[in-house]
Motif scaffolding. Sequence first.
Motif, PDB file in Angstrom:
ATOM      1  N   THR A 134       0.924  -1.224   0.090  1.00  0.00           N
ATOM      2  CA  THR A 134      -0.045   0.068   0.029  1.00  0.00           C
ATOM      3  C   THR A 134       0.885   1.339  -0.075  1.00  0.00           C
ATOM      4  O   THR A 134       0.455   2.289  -0.681  1.00  0.00           O
ATOM      5  N   PRO A 135       1.861   1.562   0.795  1.00  0.00           N
ATOM      6  CA  PRO A 135       2.720   2.523   0.946  1.00  0.00           C
ATOM      7  C   PRO A 135       3.483   2.894  -0.691  1.00  0.00           C
ATOM      8  O   PRO A 135       3.768   3.999  -0.858  1.00  0.00           O
ATOM      9  N   LEU A 136       3.592   1.809  -1.377  1.00  0.00           N
ATOM     10  CA  LEU A 136       3.967   1.841  -2.698  1.00  0.00           C
ATOM     11  C   LEU A 136       3.036   2.709  -3.894  1.00  0.00           C
ATOM     12  O   LEU A 136       3.477   3.114  -4.897  1.00  0.00           O
ATOM     13  N   LEU A 137       1.713   2.532  -3.851  1.00  0.00           N
ATOM     14  CA  LEU A 137       0.728   2.940  -4.630  1.00  0.00           C
ATOM     15  C   LEU A 137       0.918   4.306  -5.018  1.00  0.00           C
ATOM     16  O   LEU A 137       0.736   4.640  -6.398  1.00  0.00           O
ATOM     17  N   PRO A 138       1.097   5.504  -4.047  1.00  0.00           N
ATOM     18  CA  PRO A 138       1.129   6.627  -4.685  1.00  0.00           C
ATOM     19  C   PRO A 138       2.469   6.911  -5.444  1.00  0.00           C
ATOM     20  O   PRO A 138       2.416   7.522  -6.356  1.00  0.00           O
ATOM     21  N   PHE A 139       3.444   6.313  -5.055  1.00  0.00           N
ATOM     22  CA  PHE A 139       4.615   6.393  -6.087  1.00  0.00           C
ATOM     23  C   PHE A 139       4.399   5.739  -7.485  1.00  0.00           C
ATOM     24  O   PHE A 139       4.837   6.399  -8.344  1.00  0.00           O
ATOM     25  N   ILE A 140       3.831   4.852  -7.404  1.00  0.00           N
ATOM     26  CA  ILE A 140       3.595   3.877  -8.771  1.00  0.00           C
ATOM     27  C   ILE A 140       2.610   4.916  -9.619  1.00  0.00           C
ATOM     28  O   ILE A 140       2.577   4.972 -10.767  1.00  0.00           O
ATOM     29  N   ALA A 141       1.555   5.421  -8.967  1.00  0.00           N
ATOM     30  CA  ALA A 141       0.670   6.507  -9.723  1.00  0.00           C
ATOM     31  C   ALA A 141       1.418   7.601 -10.094  1.00  0.00           C
ATOM     32  O   ALA A 141       1.239   8.241 -11.270  1.00  0.00           O
ATOM     33  N   ILE A 142       2.522   8.196  -9.293  1.00  0.00           N
ATOM     34  CA  ILE A 142       3.312   9.191  -9.706  1.00  0.00           C
ATOM     35  C   ILE A 142       4.185   8.768 -11.063  1.00  0.00           C
ATOM     36  O   ILE A 142       4.409   9.654 -12.088  1.00  0.00           O
ATOM     37  N   PHE A 143       4.758   7.424 -11.153  1.00  0.00           N
ATOM     38  CA  PHE A 143       5.429   7.124 -12.054  1.00  0.00           C
ATOM     39  C   PHE A 143       4.845   6.807 -13.548  1.00  0.00           C
ATOM     40  O   PHE A 143       5.010   7.256 -14.620  1.00  0.00           O
TER      41      PHE A 143
END
Length: 186
Positions: A134-143
Amino acid sequence: ALPLFVVRVLFAPRHQSKLKVALVFPAAALFTFLLSNPFVLLDFQTFLHDFQMEMVHARGGHDGFMSTSFLFHTKVSLRNSFGVLGLGLCVVGMALCVASRQLSDRAKILLLVYPLLQFLLVSSSALAFQRYVTPLLPFIAIFCAIALAEVEGAVSLQKIKRAINPVRTLIALTLGAFVIVPNVAL
């Protein structure tokens, strides 16, 4: 705090000692941890016992659920969150981030260090739950957004824009469907 620590140590001003900077961040992190978790010190034996039990649990996993976390998170957790196309866009976005001349080295490190270390950490555990990514999801969305912005920029020439406006709309809707609707097979 880890990405900030890495940036601060790597880009410490010349007049500051890198060793001093490297010691201040962990000391501040330890102080904050102890301040927000006072029972670590008040009942250290229980904390140590419980922490060791969690380490054993993380290494051993659960009976009947045998999967490597790396494969589970790659094939299930992240794929369910963003789909195959979304993960592909994420990889392209990460590569674009690294190659970007507009982003400073500090910004690149801030964007890349945390998600990569977080993924390595959750992948090293024998426990594999979707909530761990879950903590990775915002970063994936940014990329993904970085990759989509690059695609949009490449297609936004005026002549092409007028000629394929309906096609662009269809492409955007299709890409959105693949990213939003999980488990869509290509």
